[in-house]
Design a protein around this motif. Structure first.
Motif, PDB file in Angstrom:
ATOM      1  N   LEU A 237       0.693  -1.170  -0.128  1.00 38.54           N
ATOM      2  CA  LEU A 237       0.153   0.188   0.037  1.00 38.54           C
ATOM      3  C   LEU A 237       0.826   1.300   0.181  1.00 38.54           C
ATOM      4  O   LEU A 237       0.572   2.257  -0.666  1.00 38.54           O
ATOM      5  N   SER A 238       1.938   1.170   0.751  1.00 42.76           N
ATOM      6  CA  SER A 238       2.832   2.306   0.899  1.00 42.76           C
ATOM      7  C   SER A 238       3.557   2.453  -0.744  1.00 42.76           C
ATOM      8  O   SER A 238       3.684   3.563  -1.069  1.00 42.76           O
ATOM      9  N   ALA A 239       3.876   1.355  -1.090  1.00 39.92           N
ATOM     10  CA  ALA A 239       4.333   1.532  -2.402  1.00 39.92           C
ATOM     11  C   ALA A 239       3.398   2.284  -3.382  1.00 39.92           C
ATOM     12  O   ALA A 239       3.926   2.889  -4.461  1.00 39.92           O
ATOM     13  N   ALA A 240       2.204   2.226  -3.359  1.00 41.16           N
ATOM     14  CA  ALA A 240       1.223   2.511  -4.214  1.00 41.16           C
ATOM     15  C   ALA A 240       0.895   4.143  -3.648  1.00 41.16           C
ATOM     16  O   ALA A 240      -0.152   4.497  -4.425  1.00 41.16           O
ATOM     17  N   GLY A 241       1.641   4.565  -2.737  1.00 45.77           N
ATOM     18  CA  GLY A 241       1.370   6.055  -2.521  1.00 45.77           C
ATOM     19  C   GLY A 241       0.337   6.385  -1.425  1.00 45.77           C
ATOM     20  O   GLY A 241       0.184   7.423  -1.056  1.00 45.77           O
ATOM     21  N   LEU A 242      -0.022   5.384  -0.805  1.00 48.09           N
ATOM     22  CA  LEU A 242      -0.904   5.699   0.386  1.00 48.09           C
ATOM     23  C   LEU A 242       0.009   5.742   1.720  1.00 48.09           C
ATOM     24  O   LEU A 242       0.925   5.036   1.962  1.00 48.09           O
ATOM     25  N   GLN A 243      -0.765   6.431   2.461  1.00 48.52           N
ATOM     26  CA  GLN A 243      -0.164   6.733   3.854  1.00 48.52           C
ATOM     27  C   GLN A 243      -0.551   5.485   4.811  1.00 48.52           C
ATOM     28  O   GLN A 243      -1.850   5.306   4.770  1.00 48.52           O
ATOM     29  N   VAL A 244       0.299   4.768   5.484  1.00 50.65           N
ATOM     30  CA  VAL A 244      -0.284   3.573   6.166  1.00 50.65           C
ATOM     31  C   VAL A 244       0.495   3.494   7.565  1.00 50.65           C
ATOM     32  O   VAL A 244       1.510   3.920   7.791  1.00 50.65           O
ATOM     33  N   THR A 245      -0.378   3.359   8.508  1.00 56.85           N
ATOM     34  CA  THR A 245       0.065   3.183  10.003  1.00 56.85           C
ATOM     35  C   THR A 245      -0.342   1.809  10.234  1.00 56.85           C
ATOM     36  O   THR A 245      -1.309   1.170  10.251  1.00 56.85           O
ATOM     37  N   THR A 246       0.740   1.099  10.826  1.00 61.42           N
ATOM     38  CA  THR A 246       0.641  -0.431  11.374  1.00 61.42           C
ATOM     39  C   THR A 246       0.461  -0.184  12.708  1.00 61.42           C
ATOM     40  O   THR A 246       1.260   0.457  13.326  1.00 61.42           O
TER      41      THR A 246
ATOM     42  N   LYS B 104      -6.003   7.463  20.927  1.00 58.43           N
ATOM     43  CA  LYS B 104      -4.694   8.085  20.823  1.00 58.43           C
ATOM     44  C   LYS B 104      -4.082   7.591  19.696  1.00 58.43           C
ATOM     45  O   LYS B 104      -3.344   8.336  19.038  1.00 58.43           O
ATOM     46  N   THR B 105      -4.416   6.420  18.808  1.00 53.93           N
ATOM     47  CA  THR B 105      -3.831   5.971  17.643  1.00 53.93           C
ATOM     48  C   THR B 105      -4.490   5.908  16.558  1.00 53.93           C
ATOM     49  O   THR B 105      -4.424   6.474  15.471  1.00 53.93           O
ATOM     50  N   ILE B 106      -5.604   5.019  16.579  1.00 49.60           N
ATOM     51  CA  ILE B 106      -6.449   4.799  15.197  1.00 49.60           C
ATOM     52  C   ILE B 106      -7.414   6.002  14.665  1.00 49.60           C
ATOM     53  O   ILE B 106      -7.314   6.283  13.555  1.00 49.60           O
ATOM     54  N   ILE B 107      -8.122   6.594  15.588  1.00 52.42           N
ATOM     55  CA  ILE B 107      -9.063   7.778  15.160  1.00 52.42           C
ATOM     56  C   ILE B 107      -8.032   8.961  14.501  1.00 52.42           C
ATOM     57  O   ILE B 107      -8.349   9.237  13.672  1.00 52.42           O
ATOM     58  N   PRO B 108      -7.079   9.170  15.351  1.00 51.52           N
ATOM     59  CA  PRO B 108      -6.114  10.300  14.940  1.00 51.52           C
ATOM     60  C   PRO B 108      -5.684   9.896  13.549  1.00 51.52           C
ATOM     61  O   PRO B 108      -5.489  10.848  12.389  1.00 51.52           O
ATOM     62  N   ALA B 109      -5.173   8.614  13.133  1.00 52.62           N
ATOM     63  CA  ALA B 109      -4.638   8.360  11.806  1.00 52.62           C
ATOM     64  C   ALA B 109      -5.492   8.055  10.738  1.00 52.62           C
ATOM     65  O   ALA B 109      -5.396   8.795   9.588  1.00 52.62           O
TER      66      ALA B 109
ATOM     67  N   CYS C 281      -4.322  -3.116  11.407  1.00 48.34           N
ATOM     68  CA  CYS C 281      -4.222  -3.474  13.078  1.00 48.34           C
ATOM     69  C   CYS C 281      -4.410  -5.012  13.002  1.00 48.34           C
ATOM     70  O   CYS C 281      -5.081  -5.598  12.780  1.00 48.34           O
ATOM     71  N   ASP C 282      -3.359  -5.323  13.797  1.00 46.08           N
ATOM     72  CA  ASP C 282      -2.853  -6.788  14.002  1.00 46.08           C
ATOM     73  C   ASP C 282      -3.952  -7.006  15.408  1.00 46.08           C
ATOM     74  O   ASP C 282      -3.679  -6.736  16.647  1.00 46.08           O
ATOM     75  N   ARG C 283      -5.109  -7.716  15.152  1.00 44.59           N
ATOM     76  CA  ARG C 283      -6.042  -8.037  16.212  1.00 44.59           C
ATOM     77  C   ARG C 283      -6.965  -6.749  16.475  1.00 44.59           C
ATOM     78  O   ARG C 283      -6.377  -5.658  16.641  1.00 44.59           O
ATOM     79  N   PHE C 284      -8.240  -6.695  16.759  1.00 46.30           N
ATOM     80  CA  PHE C 284      -9.239  -5.958  17.355  1.00 46.30           C
ATOM     81  C   PHE C 284     -10.489  -6.541  17.877  1.00 46.30           C
ATOM     82  O   PHE C 284     -10.159  -7.646  18.522  1.00 46.30           O
ATOM     83  N   VAL C 285     -11.527  -6.062  17.740  1.00 44.91           N
ATOM     84  CA  VAL C 285     -12.834  -6.478  18.623  1.00 44.91           C
ATOM     85  C   VAL C 285     -13.121  -7.764  18.563  1.00 44.91           C
ATOM     86  O   VAL C 285     -13.410  -8.699  19.411  1.00 44.91           O
ATOM     87  N   ASP C 286     -12.626  -8.158  17.382  1.00 44.33           N
ATOM     88  CA  ASP C 286     -13.162  -9.887  17.023  1.00 44.33           C
ATOM     89  C   ASP C 286     -12.311 -10.978  17.898  1.00 44.33           C
ATOM     90  O   ASP C 286     -12.593 -11.863  18.074  1.00 44.33           O
ATOM     91  N   SER C 287     -10.989 -10.552  18.231  1.00 44.51           N
ATOM     92  CA  SER C 287     -10.317 -11.218  19.172  1.00 44.51           C
ATOM     93  C   SER C 287     -10.736 -11.377  20.322  1.00 44.51           C
ATOM     94  O   SER C 287     -10.868 -12.454  21.132  1.00 44.51           O
ATOM     95  N   THR C 288     -11.394 -10.316  20.912  1.00 43.33           N
ATOM     96  CA  THR C 288     -12.000 -10.461  22.239  1.00 43.33           C
ATOM     97  C   THR C 288     -13.389 -11.143  22.131  1.00 43.33           C
ATOM     98  O   THR C 288     -13.688 -12.144  23.170  1.00 43.33           O
ATOM     99  N   MET C 289     -13.955 -11.258  21.085  1.00 45.15           N
ATOM    100  CA  MET C 289     -15.182 -12.301  20.974  1.00 45.15           C
ATOM    101  C   MET C 289     -14.747 -13.390  20.782  1.00 45.15           C
ATOM    102  O   MET C 289     -15.243 -14.174  21.567  1.00 45.15           O
ATOM    103  N   ALA C 290     -13.778 -13.533  20.185  1.00 42.03           N
ATOM    104  CA  ALA C 290     -13.074 -15.138  19.999  1.00 42.03           C
ATOM    105  C   ALA C 290     -12.597 -15.705  21.266  1.00 42.03           C
ATOM    106  O   ALA C 290     -12.706 -16.524  21.638  1.00 42.03           O
TER     107      ALA C 290
END
Ligand code: TMP
Length: 212
Positions: free
Chosen positions: A28-37, A81-86, A95-104
């Motif tokens: 995605l970065s190579a395609a010119g997008l700004q990416v936050t992991t 602090k991170t996701i919404i501002p980005a 994002c490596d894991r999110f709400v589905d991890s808590t469900m699972a």
């Protein structure tokens, strides 16, 4: 400013999420997008402190309810602090894991049930669900073997019984079935490059992205 897209990666231990996130971020970065992991639990200084409480120590350290609350507390800080501002700054957030991890893990693995997780999700996450969730599926025995060969502590969840890991795998399959418009199941057994191109295809088609 065009808001960025939010993509999450889910799956049991040793499914190869980290490798695939890095590859997609590079593409995605190579395609010119700004990416936050980023990752959960963690992804902001406060949430990383909560992570240390969750991934270290004996398996029975927390009750299932306390554990779910700690994950959601970390998630709220991570979102604020991170996701919404980005996303607001036009970044694509992987994002490596999110709400589905808590469900699972807590809902199915620890058998808290869907309802309590859905209630907490409504309070903490509100409407901010990912546009795309890649669920990487692997048999628990195989995934645990791969995860076990990784260096370094943080093994509290790996030390839980195989039956727990089987329940959370079934949980992820159920989550994918219930939300097919958001979730895509990707078998995690094949060659890294094959999985990478499957994920790229999903990003292209589901998010209408022209990567040529
Ligand atoms: P990681 O190994 O992918 O960094 O994740 C740390 C552990 O936390 C992993 O075993 C899964 C677990 N976990 C939960 O149990 N519930 C959650 O909500 C999250 C985000 C992770």
């Amino acid at each position: 400013m065009v808001r960025g897209k939010f993509i999450t990666f889910e799956g049991g231990e040793g499914a190869g999420k980290t490798t695939q996130i890095k590859r997609l971020a590079d593409r995605l970065s190579a395609a010119g997008l700004q990416v936050t992991t980023t990752r959960e639990p963690g992804g902001s200084p406060g949430a990383e402190q909560i992570r240390a409480l969750l991934v270290n120590g004996p398996a029975d350290r927390w009750s299932a309810t306390t554990e779910a609350l700690l994950h959601f507390a970390a998630r709220r800080d991570h979102l604020e602090k991170t996701i919404i501002p980005a996303l607001d700054a036009g970044q694509w957030v992987l994002c490596d894991r999110f709400v589905d991890s808590t469900m699972a893990y807590q809902g199915y693995g620890h058998e808290l049930g869907r309802e309590i997780i859905e209630k907490l999700q409504a309070i903490v996450v509100e409407q901010l669900l990912p546009e795309l969730t890649i669920i990487m599926d692997i048999a628990p025995e195989e995934g645990l073997e791969r995860a076990g060969s990784r260096a370094g502590g943080e093994d509290r969840y790996e030390s839980m019984a195989v039956a727990f890991h089987q329940r959370l795998r079934d949980g992820f399959l159920d989550i994918a079935r219930r939300a097919p418009e958001r979730c895509a199941l990707v078998p995690a057994r094949g060659a890294i490059e094959v999985i990478e191109s499957q994920i790229l295809d999903l990003v292209r088609t589901r998010l209408n992205l022209d990567l040529t």
